[in-house]
Design an enzyme around this catalytic site. Structure first.
Site, PDB file in Angstrom:
ATOM      1  N   HIS A 313       0.850  -1.194   0.000  1.00 12.21           N
ATOM      2  CA  HIS A 313       0.000   0.000   0.000  1.00 12.21           C
ATOM      3  C   HIS A 313       0.883   1.240   0.000  1.00 12.21           C
ATOM      4  O   HIS A 313       1.937   1.242   0.615  1.00 12.21           O
ATOM      5  CB  HIS A 313      -0.904   0.009   1.243  1.00 12.21           C
ATOM      6  CG  HIS A 313      -2.084   0.910   1.108  1.00 12.21           C
ATOM      7  ND1 HIS A 313      -2.024   2.255   1.357  1.00 12.21           N
ATOM      8  CD2 HIS A 313      -3.354   0.654   0.707  1.00 12.21           C
ATOM      9  CE1 HIS A 313      -3.210   2.802   1.132  1.00 12.21           C
ATOM     10  NE2 HIS A 313      -4.037   1.849   0.737  1.00 12.21           N
ATOM     11  N   ASP A 371      -7.917  -5.364  -0.082  1.00 15.49           N
ATOM     12  CA  ASP A 371      -8.371  -6.233  -1.177  1.00 15.49           C
ATOM     13  C   ASP A 371      -7.991  -7.693  -1.003  1.00 15.49           C
ATOM     14  O   ASP A 371      -8.361  -8.528  -1.824  1.00 15.49           O
ATOM     15  CB  ASP A 371      -7.787  -5.708  -2.500  1.00 15.49           C
ATOM     16  CG  ASP A 371      -8.379  -4.352  -2.844  1.00 15.49           C
ATOM     17  OD1 ASP A 371      -7.608  -3.388  -3.019  1.00 15.49           O
ATOM     18  OD2 ASP A 371      -9.621  -4.258  -2.876  1.00 15.49           O
TER      19      ASP A 371
HETATM   20  C1  SDX Z   1      -6.288   0.056  -2.885  1.00 15.29           C
HETATM   21  O1  SDX Z   1      -4.396   4.526  -2.055  1.00 15.29           O
HETATM   22  C2  SDX Z   1      -5.371   3.956  -1.411  1.00 15.29           C
HETATM   23  O2  SDX Z   1      -5.766   4.353  -0.332  1.00 15.29           O
HETATM   24  C3  SDX Z   1      -5.995   2.767  -2.139  1.00 15.29           C
HETATM   25  C4  SDX Z   1      -7.014   1.930  -1.371  1.00 15.29           C
HETATM   26  C5  SDX Z   1      -8.284   2.712  -1.091  1.00 15.29           C
HETATM   27  O3  SDX Z   1      -9.009   2.332  -0.152  1.00 15.29           O
HETATM   28  O4  SDX Z   1      -8.604   3.625  -1.897  1.00 15.29           O
HETATM   29  O5  SDX Z   1      -6.448   1.505  -0.141  1.00 15.29           O
HETATM   30  C6  SDX Z   1      -7.433   0.699  -2.172  1.00 15.29           C
HETATM   31  O6  SDX Z   1      -6.042   0.381  -4.003  1.00 15.29           O
HETATM   32  C7  SDX Z   1      -5.424  -0.923  -2.138  1.00 15.29           C
HETATM   33  C8  SDX Z   1      -4.194  -1.402  -2.975  1.00 15.29           C
HETATM   34  C9  SDX Z   1      -4.700  -2.486  -3.922  1.00 15.29           C
HETATM   35  N1  SDX Z   1      -3.633  -2.881  -4.893  1.00 15.29           N
HETATM   36  C10 SDX Z   1      -3.007  -4.044  -4.797  1.00 15.29           C
HETATM   37  O7  SDX Z   1      -3.181  -4.853  -3.899  1.00 15.29           O
HETATM   38  C11 SDX Z   1      -2.060  -4.308  -5.955  1.00 15.29           C
HETATM   39  C12 SDX Z   1      -0.740  -4.845  -5.440  1.00 15.29           C
HETATM   40  N2  SDX Z   1      -0.051  -3.774  -4.718  1.00 15.29           N
HETATM   41  C13 SDX Z   1       0.913  -2.980  -5.450  1.00 15.29           C
HETATM   42  O8  SDX Z   1       0.640  -2.803  -6.792  1.00 15.29           O
HETATM   43  C14 SDX Z   1       1.383  -1.764  -4.671  1.00 15.29           C
HETATM   44  O9  SDX Z   1       1.631  -2.172  -3.394  1.00 15.29           O
HETATM   45  C15 SDX Z   1       0.504  -0.537  -4.637  1.00 15.29           C
HETATM   46  C16 SDX Z   1       0.091  -0.085  -5.983  1.00 15.29           C
HETATM   47  C17 SDX Z   1      -0.717  -0.793  -3.816  1.00 15.29           C
HETATM   48  C18 SDX Z   1       1.305   0.577  -3.966  1.00 15.29           C
HETATM   49  O10 SDX Z   1       2.338   0.859  -4.814  1.00 15.29           O
HETATM   50  P1  SDX Z   1       3.387   2.036  -4.464  1.00 15.29           P
HETATM   51  O11 SDX Z   1       2.979   2.812  -3.295  1.00 15.29           O
HETATM   52  O12 SDX Z   1       3.667   2.776  -5.716  1.00 15.29           O
HETATM   53  O13 SDX Z   1       4.608   1.249  -3.970  1.00 15.29           O
HETATM   54  P2  SDX Z   1       5.713   0.733  -4.901  1.00 15.29           P
HETATM   55  O14 SDX Z   1       5.077   0.121  -6.094  1.00 15.29           O
HETATM   56  O15 SDX Z   1       6.706   1.816  -5.088  1.00 15.29           O
HETATM   57  O16 SDX Z   1       6.284  -0.425  -3.998  1.00 15.29           O
HETATM   58  C19 SDX Z   1       7.371  -0.214  -3.192  1.00 15.29           C
HETATM   59  C20 SDX Z   1       8.233  -1.452  -3.435  1.00 15.29           C
HETATM   60  C21 SDX Z   1       8.547  -1.684  -4.915  1.00 15.29           C
HETATM   61  O17 SDX Z   1       9.807  -2.335  -4.993  1.00 15.29           O
HETATM   62  P3  SDX Z   1      11.121  -1.426  -5.303  1.00 15.29           P
HETATM   63  O18 SDX Z   1      10.809  -0.599  -6.544  1.00 15.29           O
HETATM   64  O19 SDX Z   1      11.321  -0.556  -4.079  1.00 15.29           O
HETATM   65  O20 SDX Z   1      12.208  -2.442  -5.532  1.00 15.29           O
HETATM   66  O21 SDX Z   1       7.481  -2.613  -3.012  1.00 15.29           O
HETATM   67  C22 SDX Z   1       7.263  -3.473  -4.117  1.00 15.29           C
HETATM   68  C23 SDX Z   1       7.481  -2.665  -5.376  1.00 15.29           C
HETATM   69  O22 SDX Z   1       7.953  -3.503  -6.429  1.00 15.29           O
HETATM   70  N3  SDX Z   1       5.890  -3.933  -4.040  1.00 15.29           N
HETATM   71  C24 SDX Z   1       5.486  -5.180  -4.240  1.00 15.29           C
HETATM   72  C25 SDX Z   1       4.109  -5.155  -4.018  1.00 15.29           C
HETATM   73  N4  SDX Z   1       3.719  -3.922  -3.708  1.00 15.29           N
HETATM   74  C26 SDX Z   1       4.823  -3.158  -3.731  1.00 15.29           C
HETATM   75  N5  SDX Z   1       6.155  -6.297  -4.581  1.00 15.29           N
HETATM   76  C27 SDX Z   1       5.407  -7.422  -4.700  1.00 15.29           C
HETATM   77  N6  SDX Z   1       4.063  -7.478  -4.490  1.00 15.29           N
HETATM   78  C28 SDX Z   1       3.384  -6.372  -4.154  1.00 15.29           C
HETATM   79  N7  SDX Z   1       2.076  -6.424  -3.948  1.00 15.29           N
END
Ligand code: SDX
Length: 440
Positions: A313, A371
Site C-alpha cells: 500500500h 483487497d
Molecule cells: C487500494 O491509495 C489507497 O488508499 C488505495 C485503497 C483505497 O481504499 O482507496 O487503499 C485501495 O487500491 C489498495 C491497494 C490495492 N492494490 C493491490 O493490492 C495491488 C498490489 N499492490 C501494489 O501494486 C502496490 O503495493 C501498490 C500499488 C498498492 C502501492 O504501490 P506504491 O505505493 O507505488 O509502492 P511501490 O510500487 O513503489 O512499492 C514499493 C516497493 C517496490 O519495490 P522497489 O521498486 O522498491 O524495488 O514494493 C514493491 C514494489 O515492487 N511492491 C510489491 C508489491 N507492492 C509493492 N512487490 C510485490 N508485491 C506487491 N504487492
C-alpha cells in the site's frame, strides 16, 4: 474572497537556490504530517517541484479521513474504523462523511428515507444496458451508466448550488447500488429486480442482485451485516487515486455524475480497486500452499511484473486495519454459508503467514491490504469476481461525494493543473529530417 493563506502559520521552510533563499510557509495539521506550501514557488523561483505518483505531495486540505500508515490507523471524521464497523451502518457512515458528524436518530431516519427515495432509475436508462455485450465487465456498465445519469437528472448539475449538489450526492449514492445490481443481472441474463424501499441499503442491494422474478431472495441478517460492514470499510480513504480523479475532474466544474464516472474508471485498475478481483484470481491460480514459495519468488523478482495482489500500500506500512476486520468476517460468513475449511481462505492465511516472514516483504513493509480478504467474503455471499470492484465503487460513492462536496465548498479551490519536467526536443525547423525507424 476567503483569506488565501487560510491557515495562520509561524513556521517556514527555507530553500536556497541560485544564491537566493526562499521562505516557504509551513502549515500544521491537527493529526499527521504538516505541509510546506509551495504554491508560490514557481512565481518566485521559476522552478517546479517533481513528485511522480505524488508520494510526498498533499493535493488539498481535508477534514474527512485520517490515515496513519505507520500505525495502521484509519478514522472517518475522527471515528476509528474498528468502532464504526461494529456500531454503525453504511448510510449512517455516508451521513457522517458528508456532513462531518454523526446524525441524531431523527436525522438518520430522515436521511435513510431520502436515500431510499432515489434508488429507482429513469426507465429509459434500461436501454443503456441493452447496448452492452452480455460478457461486458460490470465495471464498464458502471462507468457508462453513471456518466449517463447527468442527462437524466439535469436539475442537479449546478455545482454552485448547494441544494443541487446535495441532491446529486443522494442520487449518486442511492443509484450506484441499483446500477451495480442491474449490471450483475444483465451479465447473467436475468431480468432486473426493482429496489424495495422498506429494506436497508445493504439488504436492498442483496435483494436486487439475488432475487429473481420466480422467487424472492431470503435475506440473511448475517450476510446483510457482512455486506454493510464491507461497504463501511470501503467508504473512503483520503486522497487515493480514484478520489484524486474525482477531485481533479470536479476542479474543472464538470457535473457530479461525470466526476463520479471518472472515479469509477480510476478505481477499476488492478493496482487500485480492481485488486480485489485480481487477488482472488491470483489465489485460485496459486491453487495450493505448496506453490506459495514459487509465487513469492515471482513477486520478489524485479524482472517479473507479477505482484502479490492484495498486498502492499502507498500509505499503510503496517497491517491495513480494514484487512484485519475482513479477515475476521471471512470465517463467520463461510461458516454461515456452510463452507467449512475453505481451501482459498486457508491458502490466503498461509500466504500471508509465509510472506510476512520474508525479508523482502518485511523490508518493503508490505502487508495485506483491504483487497486481500474481501473477495473471499464476496464470493461466499454469491458474487462472481467481476462484481467485487463494482461493490467497492458502490461503497466509495460515499467518499467520492463527500470529498467532491468538500472541494466544491473550499474557498481557495481552483482548477487542478500540474506542470512537468520537459525533456523533449528543443525548437526544430519543419524540414526533411524524418524518422529512420521503420516501426510505427
Ligand atoms: C487500494 O491509495 C489507497 O488508499 C488505495 C485503497 C483505497 O481504499 O482507496 O487503499 C485501495 O487500491 C489498495 C491497494 C490495492 N492494490 C493491490 O493490492 C495491488 C498490489 N499492490 C501494489 O501494486 C502496490 O503495493 C501498490 C500499488 C498498492 C502501492 O504501490 P506504491 O505505493 O507505488 O509502492 P511501490 O510500487 O513503489 O512499492 C514499493 C516497493 C517496490 O519495490 P522497489 O521498486 O522498491 O524495488 O514494493 C514493491 C514494489 O515492487 N511492491 C510489491 C508489491 N507492492 C509493492 N512487490 C510485490 N508485491 C506487491 N504487492
Amino acid at each position: 474572497m476567503a483569506n488565501k493563506n487560510r491557515r495562520p502559520n509561524n513556521k517556514f521552510a527555507k530553500l536556497s537556490l541560485n544564491n537566493k533563499t526562499f521562505k516557504l510557509p509551513i502549515y500544521n495539521s491537527t493529526q499527521g504530517e504538516s505541509v510546506i506550501d509551495i504554491s508560490k514557488l514557481h512565481s518566485q523561483a521559476k522552478i517546479f517541484t517533481y513528485d511522480p505518483g505524488f508520494t510526498s505531495t498533499a493535493s488539498c486540505e481535508s477534514k474527512i479521513t485520517f490515515i496513519d500508515g505507520d500505525k495502521g490507523i484509519l478514522r472517518y471524521r475522527g471515528y476509528d474504523i474498528e468502532e464504526l464497523a461494529i456500531k454503525s451502518d453504511f448510510i449512517e457512515v455516508v451521513n457522517l462523511l458528508i456532513y462531518g458528524d454523526l446524525p441524531n436518530k431523527e436525522q438518520l431516519i430522515k436521511y435513510k428515507k431520502l436515500i431510499s427515495r432515489h434508488t429507482l432509475l429513469h426507465e429509459q436508462i434500461i436501454n443503456f444496458f441493452q447496448g452492452f455485450r452480455r460478457d461486458a465487465h460490470p465495471m464498464a456498465m458502471m462507468v457508462g451508466v453513471m456518466g449517463a445519469l447527468s442527462s437524466f437528472y439535469q436539475d442537479s448539475l449546478d455545482i454552485n448550488d448547494p441544494h443541487q449538489r446535495q441532491e446529486a450526492t443522494r442520487r449518486i449514492i442511492a443509484k450506484s447500488s441499483t446500477i451495480g445490481a442491474m449490471a450483475y443481472k444483465y451479465s447473467i441474463g436475468q431480468a432486473f429486480v426493482s429496489p424495495k424501499n422498506n429494506l436497508s441499503f445493504s439488504e436492498n442491494f442483496l435483494h436486487m442482485c439475488f432475487s429473481n422474478t420466480a422467487e424472492e431472495y431470503k435475506i440473511s441478517p448475517i450476510l446483510a451485516k457482512a455486506m454493510d460492514t464491507i461497504l463501511i470499510l470501503h467508504a473512503d480513504h483520503e486522497q487515493n487515486a480514484s478520489t484524486s480523479t474525482v477531485r481533479l475532474a470536479g476542479s474543472s466544474g464538470a457535473n457530479p455524475f461525470a466526476c463520479i464516472a471518472a472515479g469509477v474508471s480510476s478505481l477499476w485498475g488492478p493496482a487500485h480497486g480492481g485488486a480485489n478481483q485480481a487477488a482472488l484470481e491470483m489465489l485460485e491460480e496459486i491453487g495450493s500452499s505448496k506453490n506459495i514459495k514459487k509465487y513469492l519468488s515471482k513477486a520478489k523478482d524485479v524482472n517479473d511484473p507479477f505482484r502479490l495482489m492484495g498486498f502492499g500500500h502507498r500509505v499503510y506500512k503496517n497491517y491495513d486495519p480494514r484487512a484485519k476486520i475482513l479477515k475476521k468476517i471471512c470465517k463467520k460468513v463461510l461458516n454461515h454459508v456452510g463452507i467449512k475449511n475453505d481451501p482459498i481462505l486457508k491458502l490466503a492465511i498461509d500466504l500471508e503467514k509465509i510472506a510476512l516472514k520474508e525479508k523482502y516483504f518485511i523490508e518493503k513493509k508490505l502487508y495485506p491490504n483491504v483487497d486481500f480478504y474481501s473477495g473471499i467474503i464476496l464470493r461466499a455471499i454469491g458474487f462472481p469476481p467481476e462484481m467485487f470492484t463494482v461493490i467497492f465503487a458502490i461503497a466509495r460513492t460515499a467518499g467520492w461525494t463527500a470529498q467532491w462536496t468538500e472541494m466544491s465548498e473550499d474557498p481557495i479551490q481552483k482548477i487542478g493543473r500540474p506542470r512537468q519536467l520537459y525533456t523533449g526536443n528543443k525548437s526544430l525547423k519543419y524540414g526533411l529530417k524524418r524518422s529512420k525507424k521503420n516501426t510505427r
